[in-house]
Design an enzyme around this catalytic site. Structure first.
Site, short mmCIF file in Angstrom:
data_model
loop_
_atom_site.label_atom_id
_atom_site.label_comp_id
_atom_site.label_asym_id
_atom_site.label_seq_id
_atom_site.Cartn_x
_atom_site.Cartn_y
_atom_site.Cartn_z
N GLY A 43 0.57 -0.90 0.29
CA GLY A 43 -0.16 0.75 0.02
C GLY A 43 0.75 1.37 -0.21
O GLY A 43 2.21 1.10 0.16
N CYS A 44 0.35 2.14 -0.65
CA CYS A 44 0.83 3.61 -0.68
C CYS A 44 1.39 3.73 1.06
O CYS A 44 3.00 4.45 1.17
CB CYS A 44 0.06 4.94 -0.91
SG CYS A 44 -1.43 4.87 -0.77
#
Lengths: 349, 349, 349, 349
Positions: free
Chosen positions: B158-159
């Site tokens: 995920g970012c």
């Protein structure tokens, strides 16, 4: 808004009308039912009609910014001076204004830190008006309304200190969070950085750019600690970290604290109740249960929104306000309302 | 970029080309010297030429998004499937793709949490592909490059986890900060919230509005803790608090931690050296000593910028990246480069 | 702002409070010294406290949006209905409101085009209230103040028509520009496109994107032509081209016209004088000689700024206003002020 | 990108790397397969590592901007000089660079206007290099590719002229619109105004502010007229009106023209076909039939999008490009590609 005397209105002068806080003060004073703005004064390099600085004001304000001179200011018979000038300059003007009998609301930092040594440490300048410093009242109406009503000199709080203190004071006062180890992660719109152009805030540099600044050394950090300590009567230690956000205006603090033994296990609902009790009579603090604070919900208003949550054993408080209004000029007018016996919300809706 | 076979290039298919991550993947693959994109597949309601979804791609990509079908995908002879679909859907597709022999890089959350029970807890859905889950490699190249090189299935991080973990791992691994009580205050540009219109991200609502969300319950929180625990071999506990910032893209984490006994008294310079050592061979992590990280400095690049400071007895780390690139599609290509023996930076400058 | 009757105030109801124009009307009515807002009504799917739609209004408005019902509206004893609903719906409500004796200010397009056939052509709907249509007064105060004062039903002008007509009428009326071949190149902030989320105005799509729309078929084009024709008493033909600009609010028209024989050779100064004469008594039109109009100079105000220039044998007029204020709700209140004998600027500074 | 000689690559120097066009040139050259950037030069007050000016470039460019000196530039053995300096300075550098044998692509205005008197009229400065002026080729690849291939000195077109000319040339060349009375209404993102901070582009002033400027006197107006006249072999007269739009980058022209007798009655489809024929071999012009041009569709690309419509007897053309790429540095690289025999799109996708 003209120079003629209006019956029953107090007379105000604005000193430093060309910055963003001055501009915002003018806009709100235009709507105030009990105040007449009778003069605007500034430095030699910033004189002339207000519409020259702010074309938006054209047709609304006929006053020009004239060269500041204490005698001239006194001659217009003003009751109050709104002082929107940078620090150091402010303490050069205040003594003369006070001698002329004007009550003064000062936006600068010069009368915020109670201790002249602290002032020198953070502002790298000797305090030259310790006499008035001793009498200045810190203008956070939610906590110091009584002193404000009779004050001769108000130190109008910084934007970050207002936003931080309103989110922390009720929980600290109730002994529910530890007064040390607090983190205040704050963001501000770019108007908070002032009107002087510089590369960092040149549109193509700032647009789409979010960044931290002032790590460990922002001047609002000691002001926040001092304010909270004054409210709860014991030292408060916190880390304040500001960021610049690509928007005009708005400020949001995300505050992280540890519950005390008394606060441990309290639910968000219980902590919300603490805020609701603390601000039951504060017309400009809204304790939100419907939404989390967002800058859009307070933009162009004098409100400060607050919400509290509990997660992973920590207490998290969010506060939001408009940095130029509740964080500056709206708060100054709120102080003025208290000082002159107006309704606290007069001219501020 | 056409369907013809290019000698010496690997063949890639993209599944889910109409979201922002898919779009960004296409833009970067267009420039990749060693990869040919041979097919784009999606759900029944999102089919057609890519320029229909992204007019910017007109004249650059002639492929249409076709209905996903594992047999069809296999028939084009792809070496790798880039899977840009939502969670749950991803784990419906992966088994078939793997059976067809494709290596898979999955952008979704389905293979990130190692424990199926944790997955169920945070994503409210039973994990239906625990077999592949057990073999999935977490695609954070700075820490798991060896496993990535031989992986058949990559869980692309995920970012927020990428941005958080890169800022914490070196200090945790060196035992310089406490592995508990960490606060990660994160902000993201709006593209991180996806392409589906909703009121909160309608332009007049989001513009000039900064706000927190997901207090205590954001799904990236356990992913960050798991990743850091895997790196240092002991549990890590942190509070992750995301915010939405009115800009297209960019992510910035402000991380607050307490030094351990070993870390106490270390200067920012000493801690910076720890980062420099940790990332000496990481082409996409830049340890900044010249400036603090800002989203503008990493926008439209695959870099993650990191800086560390010490203030009031706490360690503060700032990290910034482009949420769609190092936080999504650039990182996936970086993983692909490792998997297929390309230079790690191929196509990513 | 409560339900109690305030002595000497007129009583207003707002129908359609959940759109941006409704929101803006509420904000300004809060400050109006002579009006009490006594009810807000809307459709079945948009009911509840106003702060639900606009968290900014919390603590300011206690009224909820209730289901619209003409009898209920009549029962609160309102003097005026402010009708902020979409076209077609407006003409369903107006007959009942008029029968109940309320004066109505309608923000929709239903009573703007004088000719029911024109209405049908542009709005693809039969006009079902031609009786009231015949009595409606077009609410452009700068030109129709006398009719507005006594009007029972006001067709509040569109934003683009206000911005365009105020820039063209003085020169057309003076016979200085040709009434045909005019080009109006207009831009609007995104709030002008309404509150319903859609992909085109999803933040990551609209931010940093400027684009034209409605080529040759925008419904404000015939309204502009009709308005100007009504003012000068002869047909006017123009091409109106709107664009969407990545900002919240603001509207700017760049108008290109050819001088008539009488206008040929006139300087910008002479044409400026024509505007100054035309708007000498118009409190909300500012003829600028100091700066060119810019949306920032009129944002959050009810002003329309105008400037005229001559270049390469053509006359160029620039006009700017806030699309939600002078382009919608501020203008409606200005009309209301005229209708009820208030000062034209009451509540609008 | 280092100083070592790469086999088979041409060697380029960049003069003026610290402005936005220089920055953008560097970013694209980093990806170019056939070019090595071997030196960056600038004025005395702007020297040092490129990452000092653009932190984004850290880790990508090791070159520093060194003091410009023609001998030094010659000594690095460059094939081409990319000259990103302001006008007047450019014509001080070009003679020396040409004498040293370098081919030059000049971003400034110094070699764009063919007539030294016109130059003096619009730029208020005597042209001091009329010799090279006579040999300069106007670098609009879609129309002057043959001359560009062999040119020694390219006058790289202005952003507005590129955007305007590409939208007008096909219709003018086909005799379908009148070559006089054209209006070009243009908007630009703020990066087009350069990197020097000033109040008008200070973030809080420019954000949410759209405004016209340069009425009747923008220096790109004669450049557009000259370019179109050169293409069609007869004079062209137009009114060019630029506006500043609150966004980083992007440019959009809305062009209004009258059909000739030959053009009267032509449909949008027929006119679209004229554009498609004209640009059949132009890799960077996209004639849109699916959408109207928008700045988002061309941002960060070298494309110029074009669409044509007919309304109310007028022909309307919309064109959009990225002002820093197709409007500046991308176009320069496109010219360089032609000059050195690369594929026209090399390094530009």
């Amino acid at each position: 808004m003209s120079n003629r005397k209006s019956a029953g209105k107090i007379r105000a002068v604005l000193i430093g009308g060309s910055g963003y806080a001055g501009f915002e003060a003018i806009r709100w004073l235009l709507r105030h039912p009990g105040v007449e703005l009778v003069g605007i004064y500034g430095p030699p390099n910033e004189l002339g009609p207000m519409e020259k600085f702010y074309p938006l004001l054209s047709g609304q304000v006929t006053l020009s910014q004239e060269l500041f001179d204490a005698d001239k200011v006194a001659a217009v018979g003003a009751d109050v001076a709104l002082l929107c000038v940078p620090h150091v300059i402010a303490m050069n003007y205040v003594p003369a204004l006070r001698k002329k009998g004007l009550r003064v609301i000062d936006w600068s930092a010069d009368y915020r830190l109670r201790d002249a040594d602290e002032y020198k440490k953070w502002y790298a300048h000797e305090h030259t008006d310790t006499g008035n410093l001793a009498e200045a009242v810190y203008g956070l109406p939610e906590y110091f309304a009584d002193e404000i009503r009779t004050a001769k000199l108000i130190a109008n709080p910084g934007c970050y200190p207002t936003c931080s203190a309103l989110g922390l004071a009720p929980l600290l006062a109730a002994g529910l969070i530890e007064p040390a180890g607090i983190v205040v992660n704050a963001i501000s719109g770019v108007s908070g950085a002032g009107r002087t152009p510089k590369l960092a805030n040149h549109y193509p540099e700032r647009n789409e750019s979010f960044e931290p600044y002032g790590v460990g050394n922002h001047r609002h950090m000691p002001e926040i600690e001092q304010t909270l300590a004054a409210i709860i009567g014991q030292p408060v230690e916190l880390l304040f970290q500001p960021h610049l956000c690509p928007m005009d205006r708005g400020m949001l603090c995300s505050i992280y604290a540890r519950p005390t033994a008394a606060g441990a296990g309290k639910s968000a609902e219980e902590l919300t109740q603490v805020f609701q009790d603390a601000y039951a009579k504060a017309p400009f603090v809204r304790v939100r249960t419907d939404v989390l604070p967002a800058t859009k919900y307070v933009a162009y208003t004098n409100f400060c929104d607050v919400a509290v949550r509990v997660a992973k054993g920590r207490v998290i408080v969010f506060t939001a306000l408009d940095n130029l209004i509740k964080g500056a000029s709206g708060q100054a007018i709120q102080n003025m309302n208290l000082m002159f016996g107006f309704d606290e919300t007069a001219g501020l809706i």
